[in-house]
Motif scaffolding. Structure first.
Motif, PDB file in Angstrom:
ATOM      1  N   HIS A 293     -13.397  13.042  49.190  1.00  0.00           N
ATOM      2  CA  HIS A 293     -14.150  14.486  49.637  1.00  0.00           C
ATOM      3  C   HIS A 293     -13.223  15.010  50.687  1.00  0.00           C
ATOM      4  O   HIS A 293     -13.549  16.181  51.041  1.00  0.00           O
ATOM      5  CB  HIS A 293     -15.412  14.120  50.406  1.00  0.00           C
ATOM      6  CG  HIS A 293     -16.496  14.005  49.345  1.00  0.00           C
ATOM      7  ND1 HIS A 293     -17.187  14.717  48.649  1.00  0.00           N
ATOM      8  CD2 HIS A 293     -17.468  12.802  49.237  1.00  0.00           C
ATOM      9  CE1 HIS A 293     -18.184  14.155  48.060  1.00  0.00           C
ATOM     10  NE2 HIS A 293     -18.351  13.142  48.496  1.00  0.00           N
TER      11      HIS A 293
ATOM     12  N   HIS B 221     -17.433  15.946  44.283  1.00  0.00           N
ATOM     13  CA  HIS B 221     -17.125  16.859  45.268  1.00  0.00           C
ATOM     14  C   HIS B 221     -16.652  18.083  44.133  1.00  0.00           C
ATOM     15  O   HIS B 221     -16.741  19.022  44.653  1.00  0.00           O
ATOM     16  CB  HIS B 221     -15.550  16.344  45.704  1.00  0.00           C
ATOM     17  CG  HIS B 221     -15.213  17.227  46.832  1.00  0.00           C
ATOM     18  ND1 HIS B 221     -15.702  17.221  48.063  1.00  0.00           N
ATOM     19  CD2 HIS B 221     -14.047  18.179  46.835  1.00  0.00           C
ATOM     20  CE1 HIS B 221     -15.256  18.392  48.767  1.00  0.00           C
ATOM     21  NE2 HIS B 221     -14.198  18.611  47.877  1.00  0.00           N
TER      22      HIS B 221
ATOM     23  N   GLU C 296     -10.190  18.716  46.377  1.00  0.00           N
ATOM     24  CA  GLU C 296     -10.920  19.956  46.955  1.00  0.00           C
ATOM     25  C   GLU C 296     -10.230  21.410  46.457  1.00  0.00           C
ATOM     26  O   GLU C 296     -10.966  22.193  46.011  1.00  0.00           O
ATOM     27  CB  GLU C 296     -10.482  20.189  48.479  1.00  0.00           C
ATOM     28  CG  GLU C 296     -10.675  21.621  49.110  1.00  0.00           C
ATOM     29  CD  GLU C 296     -11.955  21.932  49.049  1.00  0.00           C
ATOM     30  OE1 GLU C 296     -12.415  23.288  49.223  1.00  0.00           O
ATOM     31  OE2 GLU C 296     -13.042  21.309  48.782  1.00  0.00           O
TER      32      GLU C 296
END
Length: 299
Positions: A116, A169, A122
């Motif tokens: 994460h 995620h 991301e």
């Protein structure tokens, strides 16, 4: 300076200790092995104890013991009613989850799911949501290597949990339905390698193995208009390819372990809660149990 009790200072725990000291935390270590305690003191731990019961009352605790011991150790530490940051995979059954919940763990236990915090994951999440590669159709994850020690678990508990966190995620959830599965078990019946397809629209394809000669961990997202890829966990960029061509996008290369420990340390000082609580830990466990049920229906 915040005080943190670190339960377990083995090959991974020593990295946690290193980063906590860098974050200006005062760390008390508990480890059953004398050489681990000696190394912890050499690295800068304030004190080292031979048992969890001997740990001092601290502002918070981090648990980095073998997988079968995670729930029992967290249960013991809950008597202090202080925040606990546990390595994965925290719960291996509904009974584990209910035990920690009954002891007040819902508001105190957080799970260390480092993906994460990975800059490349991301970046893939943002691209998937942006529409830059069109409608997201598939996610492919690869986690290959040769594993001698599954730390009391198997390929699902020690390796697949990483990929499930990545999927969470990117998508915001973990698909529960297993569409197809193929597993390799060793001579002792322990699952050591598998490929699986889970979910639909988008589909997720996982290739997770502890029986590959070479080490590789990568993630690709495939859309209706292109694809994006983190080829290796230690790359400094992701690659996007569409009909218009290919481009490399720089990513934050800060180590995810340091970032999650920083978040926990800041939480102890009044900052926001770490992003994965006991509920998120149980979501990963449910997905692992579904995969194992599909792979080994009798177990």
């Amino acid at each position: 300076m915040k005080t943190i009790g670190l339960a377990g200072c083995g090959n991974w725990g020593k990295n946690i200790l290193r980063d906590l000291i860098q974050l200006d935390c005062k760390v008390y270590v508990a480890d059953i092995k004398a050489d681990m305690r000696h190394r912890a003191l050499e690295m800068g731990a304030a004190k080292a104890f031979c048992s969890i019961e001997s740990l001092l009352v601290c502002d918070g605790y981090i648990v980095a013991v073998p997988i079968p011991d995670l729930t029992p150790v967290c249960a013991k530490l809950l008597k202090y009613m202080k925040p606990i940051f546990s390595e994965k995979t925290l719960c291996r059954s509904m009974d584990d989850y209910e035990l920690l919940k009954s002891l007040g763990g819902s508001g105190l236990i957080f799970a260390m799911h480092k993906w994460h915090y990975h800059g490349g994951i991301e970046a893939l999440r943002r691209i998937a949501a942006s529409g830059k590669i069109g409608v997201l159709k598939q996610i492919h994850t690869i986690r290959h290597g040769w594993v001698d020690d599954f730390h009391g678990g198997d390929v699902f508990w020690t390796q697949a949990v990483h990929d499930l966190t990545i999927i969470k995620h990117i998508l915001g959830y973990i698909p529960q339905k297993v569409e197809c599965m193929d597993v390799i078990q060793n001579m002792d019946g322990q699952p050591v390698s598998f490929i699986a397809k889970i979910g639909n629209k988008p589909s997720v394809l996982l290739s997770v193995s502890g029986r590959h000669c070479s080490k590789q961990s990568g993630v690709s997202i495939l859309g209706s208009a292109g694809t994006a890829e983190l080829h290796n966990a230690y790359d400094d960029h992701i690659t996007i390819r569409t009909e218009s061509g290919e481009e490399n996008i720089p990513i934050d290369t800060s180590l995810p372990l340091y970032l999650e420990l920083k978040e926990f340390a800041q939480y102890l000082q009044g900052g926001p809660k770490p992003r994965c609580g006991l509920g998120e830990a149980w979501e990963a466990t449910q997905a692992i149990l579904q995969l194992r049920k599909a792979a080994m229906p009798g177990n």
